[in-house]
Design a protein around this motif. Sequence first.
Motif, PDB file in Angstrom:
ATOM      1  N   ALA A 190       0.822  -1.216   0.000  1.00  0.00           N
ATOM      2  CA  ALA A 190       0.000   0.000   0.000  1.00  0.00           C
ATOM      3  C   ALA A 190       0.851   1.259   0.000  1.00  0.00           C
ATOM      4  O   ALA A 190       0.350   2.345  -0.293  1.00  0.00           O
ATOM      5  N   ARG A 191       2.146   1.142   0.314  1.00  0.00           N
ATOM      6  CA  ARG A 191       3.007   2.325   0.387  1.00  0.00           C
ATOM      7  C   ARG A 191       3.658   2.658  -0.948  1.00  0.00           C
ATOM      8  O   ARG A 191       3.705   3.817  -1.355  1.00  0.00           O
ATOM      9  N   CYS A 192       4.185   1.664  -1.633  1.00  0.00           N
ATOM     10  CA  CYS A 192       4.903   1.942  -2.885  1.00  0.00           C
ATOM     11  C   CYS A 192       4.155   1.482  -4.124  1.00  0.00           C
ATOM     12  O   CYS A 192       4.512   1.849  -5.235  1.00  0.00           O
ATOM     13  N   GLY A 193       3.129   0.660  -3.944  1.00  0.00           N
ATOM     14  CA  GLY A 193       2.335   0.206  -5.080  1.00  0.00           C
ATOM     15  C   GLY A 193       2.879  -1.012  -5.790  1.00  0.00           C
ATOM     16  O   GLY A 193       2.225  -1.552  -6.681  1.00  0.00           O
ATOM     17  N   HIS A 194       4.072  -1.490  -5.417  1.00  0.00           N
ATOM     18  CA  HIS A 194       4.666  -2.643  -6.088  1.00  0.00           C
ATOM     19  C   HIS A 194       4.021  -3.945  -5.617  1.00  0.00           C
ATOM     20  O   HIS A 194       3.514  -4.038  -4.499  1.00  0.00           O
ATOM     21  N   HIS A 195       4.080  -4.951  -6.484  1.00  0.00           N
ATOM     22  CA  HIS A 195       3.565  -6.261  -6.104  1.00  0.00           C
ATOM     23  C   HIS A 195       4.433  -6.871  -4.996  1.00  0.00           C
ATOM     24  O   HIS A 195       5.663  -6.787  -5.044  1.00  0.00           O
ATOM     25  N   MET A 196       3.796  -7.475  -4.029  1.00  0.00           N
ATOM     26  CA  MET A 196       4.521  -8.225  -3.013  1.00  0.00           C
ATOM     27  C   MET A 196       5.023  -9.527  -3.634  1.00  0.00           C
ATOM     28  O   MET A 196       4.342 -10.135  -4.463  1.00  0.00           O
ATOM     29  N   GLN A 197       6.211  -9.951  -3.226  1.00  0.00           N
ATOM     30  CA  GLN A 197       6.819 -11.143  -3.810  1.00  0.00           C
ATOM     31  C   GLN A 197       6.886 -12.280  -2.799  1.00  0.00           C
ATOM     32  O   GLN A 197       7.201 -12.069  -1.627  1.00  0.00           O
ATOM     33  N   ARG A 198       6.603 -13.473  -3.275  1.00  0.00           N
ATOM     34  CA  ARG A 198       6.734 -14.676  -2.448  1.00  0.00           C
ATOM     35  C   ARG A 198       8.178 -15.134  -2.494  1.00  0.00           C
ATOM     36  O   ARG A 198       8.718 -15.418  -3.551  1.00  0.00           O
ATOM     37  N   ASN A 240       9.538  -5.453  -2.329  1.00  0.00           N
ATOM     38  CA  ASN A 240      10.860  -5.364  -2.950  1.00  0.00           C
ATOM     39  C   ASN A 240      11.502  -3.994  -2.784  1.00  0.00           C
ATOM     40  O   ASN A 240      12.661  -3.805  -3.115  1.00  0.00           O
ATOM     41  N   THR A 241      10.752  -3.013  -2.258  1.00  0.00           N
ATOM     42  CA  THR A 241      11.293  -1.665  -2.074  1.00  0.00           C
ATOM     43  C   THR A 241      11.987  -1.570  -0.719  1.00  0.00           C
ATOM     44  O   THR A 241      11.378  -1.843   0.320  1.00  0.00           O
ATOM     45  N   THR A 242      13.254  -1.179  -0.736  1.00  0.00           N
ATOM     46  CA  THR A 242      14.034  -1.086   0.493  1.00  0.00           C
ATOM     47  C   THR A 242      13.403  -0.105   1.477  1.00  0.00           C
ATOM     48  O   THR A 242      13.038   1.012   1.103  1.00  0.00           O
ATOM     49  N   GLY A 243      13.261  -0.551   2.733  1.00  0.00           N
ATOM     50  CA  GLY A 243      12.732   0.314   3.776  1.00  0.00           C
ATOM     51  C   GLY A 243      11.228   0.497   3.751  1.00  0.00           C
ATOM     52  O   GLY A 243      10.690   1.342   4.466  1.00  0.00           O
ATOM     53  N   CYS A 244      10.535  -0.289   2.942  1.00  0.00           N
ATOM     54  CA  CYS A 244       9.080  -0.140   2.831  1.00  0.00           C
ATOM     55  C   CYS A 244       8.396  -1.072   3.834  1.00  0.00           C
ATOM     56  O   CYS A 244       8.914  -1.300   4.929  1.00  0.00           O
ATOM     57  N   SER A 245       7.243  -1.613   3.499  1.00  0.00           N
ATOM     58  CA  SER A 245       6.502  -2.474   4.421  1.00  0.00           C
ATOM     59  C   SER A 245       7.319  -3.705   4.797  1.00  0.00           C
ATOM     60  O   SER A 245       8.009  -4.289   3.956  1.00  0.00           O
ATOM     61  N   ALA A 246       7.221  -4.099   6.068  1.00  0.00           N
ATOM     62  CA  ALA A 246       7.938  -5.279   6.553  1.00  0.00           C
ATOM     63  C   ALA A 246       7.305  -6.547   5.984  1.00  0.00           C
ATOM     64  O   ALA A 246       6.112  -6.569   5.666  1.00  0.00           O
ATOM     65  N   GLY A 247       8.112  -7.604   5.872  1.00  0.00           N
ATOM     66  CA  GLY A 247       7.620  -8.871   5.350  1.00  0.00           C
ATOM     67  C   GLY A 247       6.877  -9.673   6.405  1.00  0.00           C
ATOM     68  O   GLY A 247       6.898  -9.362   7.596  1.00  0.00           O
ATOM     69  N   VAL A 248       6.234 -10.741   5.950  1.00  0.00           N
ATOM     70  CA  VAL A 248       5.455 -11.587   6.852  1.00  0.00           C
ATOM     71  C   VAL A 248       5.385 -12.984   6.248  1.00  0.00           C
ATOM     72  O   VAL A 248       5.575 -13.159   5.036  1.00  0.00           O
ATOM     73  N   LYS A 249       5.123 -13.985   7.086  1.00  0.00           N
ATOM     74  CA  LYS A 249       4.979 -15.334   6.571  1.00  0.00           C
ATOM     75  C   LYS A 249       3.815 -15.393   5.582  1.00  0.00           C
ATOM     76  O   LYS A 249       2.732 -14.869   5.825  1.00  0.00           O
ATOM     77  N   PHE A 250       4.040 -16.065   4.487  1.00  0.00           N
ATOM     78  CA  PHE A 250       3.068 -16.135   3.399  1.00  0.00           C
ATOM     79  C   PHE A 250       1.740 -16.705   3.877  1.00  0.00           C
ATOM     80  O   PHE A 250       0.666 -16.196   3.534  1.00  0.00           O
TER      81      PHE A 250
END
Length: 495
Positions: free
Chosen positions: A308-316, A329-339
């Motif tokens: 929601a912050r950068c608009g890029h697709h989240m990657q598995r 994939n954007t450095t410093g953006c939303s933190a990751g989480v378990k799929f």
Amino acid sequence: MDAAQYLRKSRMEEGMDTEEVLSKHRKALAEYAASHGVHIIETYYEVVSGESLYARPEMLRLLEDVEEGKYDAVLVMDLDRLSRGRMKDQGIILDAFRESGTLIVTPEKTYDLSDDLDDEMAEFKTFMSRREYKIINKRLRRGLRQTIQDGCYVANAPYGYRKVTVDRKPTLEIVEDEAKFVRMMYEMYVDGFGCVSIARHVNSLGAKPRRSDAFSRSSVANILKNPTYIGKIVWDQKKHIRKGSKGNPKHITIYQPREQWTVVDGIHPAIVSKELYDKAQEVMAGRYIPASNDGTVRSPLAGLVRCARCGHHMQRMAVSTRQPYLLCNTTGCSAGVKFELVEQAILDHLAKLLAELSVAKPAAAVKGTDYQEARLETLKKEAAAAEVQKGRLYDLLEQGVYDVPTFRERMEKVKDRLSLLDREISSLQRSIRAAQQTDPEVLAARIRAVLDAYQESDPAHRNALLRSVFDVVWYTKEKKSKPTDFRLQFDLNPN
């Protein structure tokens, strides 16, 4: 008369600086307009190249305005600047000018398509332009194949290199200020550091990629996998399937396995040794479950979840010793989480929404869109301001306030901002249409179908099921928050 001007670099000007070419054309058309009483009220800069009409956003915008009758005429350097692509595209362009009565003005001739002679001449010239374009392409393909085999061709100069010509052969030379960071990345990787840690380290030392503000996990990984850095030329890494050519609804890019690549020795110098490169490939092969794009859907959330912050697709991201993660994939953006946590949260939301639809009155089953519509208006204003800023950048370049590197850097940021705004505007428009048009009973039936079939389905079928309900799932998570402290926002599928 009021007119627009359309600026686009031709195939004959390949290799020349785009900004310099367009600035030269703009000056020539301005002189023509001043001497012929033409008032230029809008300029369309086509800085991307594409054979298809739909790969040229400025031409699409121009055609919309022409169809609305905004201009008496459109100025171009030559008729073939409008289109040298497919006959279908040429027909669409000429029809827009013909039906709106808009003139096509070039320094050599003015075309009034309501006049039979001008109409036939325009069609003949675009036909001949297309024929010339195909002949040039055939020659280029033949020459390109030979150039690749000679080790003298690289499509784009990767980080650490710049394009040069040696003995009339195109090749690369090392840019040492960048190459030192490339070597550092390889050395850190074989010493056990991950791509995220490497990206943070080189960013802290002042390294800067060419098309973004900072290195990310994927940009570091791409450098570590690129054989160009050991003096090789690589081709056939991707295969493109055009929209509609095999019944596919959109253009598909397939990343081919390494054994199908064309790899030859280049004439450019290596930045890292082959031993260091091979060691990095061994580490990567042992660390990651290889991902490939062969047109097969392997993830239930493929192309569905966006940051929601950068608009890029989240990657598995599947790691061999751990569970898959969903990462931005954007450095410093939303933190990751378990799929699996995101997947389960989406299913829980579906179950909750189905329960609400089952007890809600039909008129109130789908929530109002007042907030979304207000947000949409705000975004449109921001996009209009960014377009104005984009136009000012060209003026500042021509006035000498900006040099070309500064212009490119700032233009890249404006384009990124416009791209993000366009994505969010499109998503909001689809969501509003979906909320206004979706029949609660139809939506409830879709959700039941998803929940009934989901567990027994393969990843591709699960993805199709989720897409039947959702257009986009927006994801946000703060750094150092609990694993379950992420937020999801859902845009319904309007179809």
